[in-house]
Design a protein around this motif. Sequence first.
Motif, PDB file in Angstrom:
ATOM      1  N   VAL A   1      15.199  -1.486  -3.023  1.00  3.32           N
ATOM      2  CA  VAL A   1      14.017  -2.348  -3.103  1.00  3.32           C
ATOM      3  C   VAL A   1      12.791  -1.624  -2.553  1.00  3.32           C
ATOM      4  O   VAL A   1      11.702  -1.689  -3.143  1.00  3.32           O
ATOM      5  N   GLN A   2      12.961  -0.912  -1.440  1.00  2.00           N
ATOM      6  CA  GLN A   2      11.832  -0.150  -0.887  1.00  2.00           C
ATOM      7  C   GLN A   2      11.339   0.909  -1.867  1.00  2.00           C
ATOM      8  O   GLN A   2      10.136   1.162  -1.977  1.00  2.00           O
ATOM      9  N   ALA A   3      12.261   1.516  -2.602  1.00  2.00           N
ATOM     10  CA  ALA A   3      11.890   2.558  -3.568  1.00  2.00           C
ATOM     11  C   ALA A   3      11.014   1.982  -4.680  1.00  2.00           C
ATOM     12  O   ALA A   3       9.968   2.544  -5.018  1.00  2.00           O
ATOM     13  N   THR A   4      11.439   0.852  -5.253  1.00  2.00           N
ATOM     14  CA  THR A   4      10.636   0.260  -6.327  1.00  2.00           C
ATOM     15  C   THR A   4       9.346  -0.347  -5.786  1.00  2.00           C
ATOM     16  O   THR A   4       8.311  -0.304  -6.462  1.00  2.00           O
ATOM     17  N   ASP A   5       9.380  -0.900  -4.570  1.00  2.00           N
ATOM     18  CA  ASP A   5       8.145  -1.417  -3.949  1.00  2.00           C
ATOM     19  C   ASP A   5       7.111  -0.306  -3.842  1.00  2.00           C
ATOM     20  O   ASP A   5       5.924  -0.509  -4.148  1.00  2.00           O
ATOM     21  N   TYR A   6       7.553   0.871  -3.391  1.00  2.00           N
ATOM     22  CA  TYR A   6       6.653   2.023  -3.254  1.00  2.00           C
ATOM     23  C   TYR A   6       6.065   2.422  -4.612  1.00  2.00           C
ATOM     24  O   TYR A   6       4.846   2.618  -4.749  1.00  2.00           O
ATOM     25  N   PHE A   7       6.914   2.533  -5.612  1.00  2.00           N
ATOM     26  CA  PHE A   7       6.465   3.000  -6.918  1.00  2.00           C
ATOM     27  C   PHE A   7       5.505   1.995  -7.562  1.00  2.00           C
ATOM     28  O   PHE A   7       4.492   2.369  -8.156  1.00  2.00           O
ATOM     29  N   TYR A   8       5.806   0.709  -7.404  1.00  5.10           N
ATOM     30  CA  TYR A   8       4.940  -0.329  -7.973  1.00  5.10           C
ATOM     31  C   TYR A   8       3.586  -0.348  -7.256  1.00  5.10           C
ATOM     32  O   TYR A   8       2.523  -0.426  -7.898  1.00  5.10           O
ATOM     33  N   LYS A   9       3.626  -0.263  -5.924  1.00  3.25           N
ATOM     34  CA  LYS A   9       2.393  -0.242  -5.130  1.00  3.25           C
ATOM     35  C   LYS A   9       1.527   0.958  -5.502  1.00  3.25           C
ATOM     36  O   LYS A   9       0.308   0.857  -5.635  1.00  3.25           O
ATOM     37  N   THR A  10       2.170   2.097  -5.706  1.00  4.15           N
ATOM     38  CA  THR A  10       1.439   3.304  -6.093  1.00  4.15           C
ATOM     39  C   THR A  10       0.796   3.137  -7.470  1.00  4.15           C
ATOM     40  O   THR A  10      -0.344   3.568  -7.697  1.00  4.15           O
ATOM     41  N   SER A  11       1.507   2.507  -8.381  1.00  5.62           N
ATOM     42  CA  SER A  11       0.985   2.313  -9.739  1.00  5.62           C
ATOM     43  C   SER A  11      -0.224   1.384  -9.757  1.00  5.62           C
ATOM     44  O   SER A  11      -1.116   1.525 -10.597  1.00  5.62           O
ATOM     45  N   ILE A  12      -0.276   0.431  -8.812  1.00  4.56           N
ATOM     46  CA  ILE A  12      -1.438  -0.444  -8.699  1.00  4.56           C
ATOM     47  C   ILE A  12      -2.579   0.274  -7.987  1.00  4.56           C
ATOM     48  O   ILE A  12      -3.730   0.245  -8.428  1.00  4.56           O
TER      49      ILE A  12
END
Length: 498
Positions: free
Chosen positions: A108-119
């Motif tokens: 979950v932390q991995a996808t949270d990071y990637f999504y936050k970066t994409s925004i």
Amino acid sequence: MDMNLQINRLLNFALQQGLIAPEDKYYSANLLLDLLGVDEFEVVEVDETLPIAHDILENMLDYAVEKGLCEDTVTQRDLFDTRIMNCVMPRPSEVVGNFKKLYEKSKVQATDYFYKTSIASNYIRKDRIDKNIIWKANTEYGDLDITINLSKPEKDPRDIAKAKLVKSSSYPKCLLCRENEGYAGHANHPARQTHRLIPMDFEGHQWFMQYSPYTYYNEHCILLNSLHVPMKVCRATFENLLNFVDYLPHYFLGSNADLPIVGGSILSHDHYQGGHYTFAMEKAPIEETFNIEGFDNVTVGRVKWPMSVIRAASSNKQDLINFAVHVLDAWRGYSDASVDILAESDGQPHNTITPIARVRDGKYELDLVLRNNRTTEEYPLGIFHPHDEVHHIKKENIGLIEVMGLAVLPARLKDELAKVKECFIAGKEDISDDEQIAKHADWYKEIRAKYTDIKAEEVEDMLKLEVGKIFMVVLLHAGVFKRNIQGIQAFNKFVAIL
């Protein structure tokens, strides 16, 4: 415009969002100086915390337009602000490395990071997506998600003219090709310098995960084939879907069907869509269970849903894949003329499946949505496609996202529904004389007859509910086995041959 301040603001934002490290500050500043034609840079203390960089970018774009660095059109501003953000972007390898490190601790932390970066990178243009009008409509099939899509700006005539002058190129082959990562773009192709991909290996073949720049729901991701090959629903599809939810069990992943009309918008490139969201279809209950010979380890049921869905679950991935292939093979060749289902006509196949995978209660789960794309003179757009009477709300194809219970409705409805609301409150009996909303005239008469005693402040919510009910009808139209006695019997007749 104090461009030194704006550069400091952007650097502060990039540091806070983890796009750059403190060691990158002067490097990024100098890239911005070069791009914006500014000669000097001085560090200024910035005390602000922003969720997105939109306001800073707008100031920089206004400056670029004033200095003749960028034309003042939507497309050209989009191309230029992506170049700006590229000055404060981590390398693709850094994003992948950070994702992998976090993945070892928490998926979950991995996808949270990637999504936050994409925004943060403005690849997902959150300022536009936030303009979408979103609500839920309660129906007998659960709370359907309704979205009026306002995130895609209209093309400027100057951009249209410029697009015609762009030399044709086959690089990248399409918007989903992995070669888009870092591509500068042009009038016919969006800039992708801020685009990042996470590589994933399934069955010895490389795939890449990205987020959709037009997110329709939370963490709306795309899994794309490393090769530019057409979409095809087959055994490999079910393997890939289940391997993905193994890798990210908090996500679902689904595939559009592989035929026109019932398929996705880009059938030329094999890809899937997923994310971290629970749709109404996932919440829909099983209304009848079946025992399928040879698949004792797979629980099978018919889902209470407007479309025709077989839900299968198993703790054994291979058993579930084998069952899905069994259903697909049977459905590809299945005909039942009594309910207008023909497997093919004039050599053209009509039957396929829209599959959705998830992990639930420790088991793998597949929803297999039966699709048919046959057309007739009466239904030239498709028998199992939205019919004429609902085209005033939704005329477009019903793809994966709609199948699961999220309506993506055209932007025109924002103004049209506002006008319908005004007419309703004013007590106007007929709206067929108004060119903009005449298409809604029959529906308008129906809801006027239905709501004879309603307060003005309740009309907007009433219209939203009724739009949701129209979407429910859209899904019923797309269902191959109808939600009546004849349809349920025909559905069970198909299951009986499995």
